[in-house]
Write a protein that holds these residues in place. Structure first.
Motif, PDB file in Angstrom:
ATOM      1  N   SER A  29     -13.886  54.416  35.269  1.00 53.78           N
ATOM      2  CA  SER A  29     -12.920  53.691  34.445  1.00 53.78           C
ATOM      3  C   SER A  29     -11.643  53.376  35.196  1.00 53.78           C
ATOM      4  O   SER A  29     -10.772  52.673  34.673  1.00 53.78           O
ATOM      5  N   GLY A  30     -11.513  53.906  36.406  1.00 50.35           N
ATOM      6  CA  GLY A  30     -10.370  53.566  37.246  1.00 50.35           C
ATOM      7  C   GLY A  30      -9.210  54.528  37.197  1.00 50.35           C
ATOM      8  O   GLY A  30      -8.211  54.333  37.894  1.00 50.35           O
ATOM      9  N   GLY A  31      -9.304  55.589  36.393  1.00 46.18           N
ATOM     10  CA  GLY A  31      -8.157  56.480  36.261  1.00 46.18           C
ATOM     11  C   GLY A  31      -8.306  57.827  36.930  1.00 46.18           C
ATOM     12  O   GLY A  31      -7.364  58.620  36.939  1.00 46.18           O
ATOM     13  N   GLN A  32      -9.510  58.109  37.497  1.00 43.93           N
ATOM     14  CA  GLN A  32      -9.778  59.441  38.064  1.00 43.93           C
ATOM     15  C   GLN A  32      -9.407  60.549  37.075  1.00 43.93           C
ATOM     16  O   GLN A  32      -8.716  61.509  37.405  1.00 43.93           O
ATOM     17  N   SER A  33      -9.891  60.386  35.852  1.00 47.38           N
ATOM     18  CA  SER A  33      -9.656  61.405  34.837  1.00 47.38           C
ATOM     19  C   SER A  33     -10.526  62.626  35.111  1.00 47.38           C
ATOM     20  O   SER A  33     -11.444  62.582  35.928  1.00 47.38           O
ATOM     21  N   PHE A  34     -10.224  63.714  34.400  1.00 55.66           N
ATOM     22  CA  PHE A  34     -10.839  65.003  34.723  1.00 55.66           C
ATOM     23  C   PHE A  34     -12.358  64.953  34.660  1.00 55.66           C
ATOM     24  O   PHE A  34     -13.036  65.463  35.549  1.00 55.66           O
ATOM     25  N   ASP A  35     -12.908  64.358  33.608  1.00 52.67           N
ATOM     26  CA  ASP A  35     -14.362  64.352  33.510  1.00 52.67           C
ATOM     27  C   ASP A  35     -14.999  63.486  34.593  1.00 52.67           C
ATOM     28  O   ASP A  35     -16.004  63.850  35.198  1.00 52.67           O
ATOM     29  N   GLU A  36     -14.377  62.335  34.891  1.00 51.92           N
ATOM     30  CA  GLU A  36     -15.004  61.389  35.813  1.00 51.92           C
ATOM     31  C   GLU A  36     -15.014  61.854  37.261  1.00 51.92           C
ATOM     32  O   GLU A  36     -15.919  61.491  38.017  1.00 51.92           O
ATOM     33  N   ILE A  37     -14.019  62.640  37.666  1.00 46.70           N
ATOM     34  CA  ILE A  37     -13.992  63.015  39.088  1.00 46.70           C
ATOM     35  C   ILE A  37     -15.218  63.833  39.482  1.00 46.70           C
ATOM     36  O   ILE A  37     -15.668  63.770  40.625  1.00 46.70           O
ATOM     37  N   HIS A  38     -15.781  64.559  38.530  1.00 46.48           N
ATOM     38  CA  HIS A  38     -16.955  65.372  38.841  1.00 46.48           C
ATOM     39  C   HIS A  38     -18.182  64.494  39.051  1.00 46.48           C
ATOM     40  O   HIS A  38     -18.895  64.633  40.055  1.00 46.48           O
ATOM     41  N   GLU A  53     -20.994  59.742  44.917  1.00 41.72           N
ATOM     42  CA  GLU A  53     -20.644  59.417  46.298  1.00 41.72           C
ATOM     43  C   GLU A  53     -21.467  60.241  47.284  1.00 41.72           C
ATOM     44  O   GLU A  53     -21.974  59.714  48.288  1.00 41.72           O
ATOM     45  N   VAL A  54     -21.613  61.525  47.008  1.00 43.08           N
ATOM     46  CA  VAL A  54     -22.399  62.389  47.898  1.00 43.08           C
ATOM     47  C   VAL A  54     -23.857  61.938  47.911  1.00 43.08           C
ATOM     48  O   VAL A  54     -24.490  61.846  48.971  1.00 43.08           O
ATOM     49  N   ARG A  55     -24.389  61.648  46.735  1.00 42.77           N
ATOM     50  CA  ARG A  55     -25.789  61.230  46.643  1.00 42.77           C
ATOM     51  C   ARG A  55     -26.029  59.944  47.449  1.00 42.77           C
ATOM     52  O   ARG A  55     -27.030  59.800  48.145  1.00 42.77           O
ATOM     53  N   ALA A  56     -25.090  59.002  47.371  1.00 42.07           N
ATOM     54  CA  ALA A  56     -25.237  57.742  48.098  1.00 42.07           C
ATOM     55  C   ALA A  56     -25.196  57.970  49.605  1.00 42.07           C
ATOM     56  O   ALA A  56     -25.948  57.344  50.364  1.00 42.07           O
ATOM     57  N   LEU A  57     -24.344  58.891  50.053  1.00 42.57           N
ATOM     58  CA  LEU A  57     -24.227  59.155  51.487  1.00 42.57           C
ATOM     59  C   LEU A  57     -25.408  59.959  52.021  1.00 42.57           C
ATOM     60  O   LEU A  57     -25.802  59.790  53.185  1.00 42.57           O
ATOM     61  N   LEU A  58     -25.988  60.826  51.187  1.00 45.63           N
ATOM     62  CA  LEU A  58     -27.106  61.653  51.635  1.00 45.63           C
ATOM     63  C   LEU A  58     -28.398  60.857  51.777  1.00 45.63           C
ATOM     64  O   LEU A  58     -29.302  61.260  52.522  1.00 45.63           O
TER      65      LEU A  58
END
Length: 372
Positions: free
Chosen positions: A207-216, A222-227
């Motif tokens: 959603s663009g805000g890096q809120s608490f739930d979304e950062i997890h 991101e990790v899954r895409a890089l792995l």
């Protein structure tokens, strides 16, 4: 139940605050669930729900029914609770910095986490999940907070970093029961939406805000895409629950919501027992990018024409703005078919003030999807 008290960095001479968390069950015995309430400190219905949940969890633990670990933080923002100006709460923004307590949460970078695990990655998804969670904990432990605001955020993230399920309990200004989650989490969250009677479900990956739930969930994406082909278990589940409006504080509502969370945990196997049958889903999930955001077209007295929680059709009146000097009455209608899930609480609006939102099936907004 174990009680943990984490001191926060002192803001000034002679003051000290702490974050109190309650730990139920046995770490490693099953899923870890993290629940926090009132990160925006003036959203008190969430706090009462967490208190009711704490009582239920204590009973369930005494009965030997916990099959996992639950970490509960009923008061997630002691800093905001102390902020009052002329009797009014300032629980949403930190007074010293002006920062929203639920925006721009810090997390270790995905590349750094992958490097931290190094050559230990395996072909087993569950093993890799635990390796990643351990790396997150280690990197957070190496972080140093320089002030009270930073130490609060770091403590909360650290408590939740290795959770399989993250529930962030909030409320809105005037609102119906609704929730925010990611499309990836939604299949696992749907039973909770049914049990708790969510009148709106808003989905967004970012959603663009890096809120608490979304950062997890964003970190895992991101990790899954890089792995690439290296497997990870299902993404950790994170959701923001909006427990109606700020004035909707009652024992009955809090008990109902706490019971719904318990049913959800029974269904997941975190609590032993047989969950009751799933109630119907009140409304299908819709994209957050499809919610219509109303602003006041002029200043004046606000008269709502639609009740919060009502399902509206495109063209239905939502509110009027009355100018008592010119006699002008401006009516604002909705372009969406959807639920009028939240609205402004103050009945006077300045021109351009945010006024409320109606959910919608068609995504049309881009960029940052949540307000300040």
């Amino acid at each position: 139940m174990q009680t943990q008290r984490t001191p926060l960095v002192s803001t000034t001479l002679g003051t000290n605050r702490e974050l109190v968390s309650f730990h139920f069950g046995t770490p490693g015995a099953g899923e870890k669930v993290y629940v926090q309430a009132s990160l925006h400190a003036d959203e008190t219905p969430a706090m009462l729900t967490a208190w009711q949940l704490k009582r239920r969890l204590a009973t369930l633990e005494a009965e030997g029914r916990l099959r996992g670990e639950v970490v509960l933080v009923p008061v997630a923002n002691p800093v905001g609770l102390s902020q009052h100006v002329f009797g009014q709460f300032l629980g949403r923004f930190e007074a010293n910095s002006g920062h929203n307590f639920n925006r721009s949460f810090p997390m270790p970078a995905a590349e750094a986490l992958i490097a931290r695990v190094g050559t230990a990655w395996t072909g087993d998804a569950q093993t890799n999940t635990r390796l990643l969670q351990r790396a997150v904990r280690e990197m957070l432990a190496e972080s140093v907070a320089t002030n009270e605001f930073e130490s609060l955020r770091l403590t909360l993230v650290t408590l939740a970093a290795d959770a399989d399920v993250v529930l962030d309990l909030h409320c809105s200004l005037e609102a119906t029961m609704h929730l925010y989650t990611s499309p990836a989490s939604w299949p696992d969250v749907e039973p909770l939406a049914r049990y708790i009677g969510a009148n709106g479900v808003l989905l967004a990956t970012d959603s663009g805000g890096q809120s608490f739930d979304e950062i997890h969930t964003l970190l895992w994406n991101e990790v899954r895409a890089l792995l690439g082909t290296t497997p990870l278990a299902a993404p950790n589940i994170a959701v923001t629950l909006e427990h109606r409006g700020q004035r909707d504080v009652s024992y009955d509502a809090a008990q109902q919501d706490a019971d719904a969370i318990v049913e959800f945990l029974v269904r997941r196997g975190v609590i032993e027992g047989e969950a009751r049958a799933l109630p119907p889903l009140l409304h299908p999930a819709t994209p957050l990018a499809g919610s219509e955001q109303f602003v006041a077209p002029a200043a004046g007295v606000v008269v709502y024409r639609a009740n919060v929680g009502a399902f509206l059709k495109a063209g239905d009146p939502v509110f009027d703005i009355v100018d008592p000097l010119t006699d002008a009455v401006t009516t604002v209608t909705t372009k969406n078919d959807g639920v009028f899930y939240m609205r402004r609480a103050i009945r006077f609006a300045y021109a351009g003030a945010p006024m409320g939102r109606v959910s919608g099936e068609r995504a049309f907004r881009t960029g940052v999807l949540i307000g300040a």
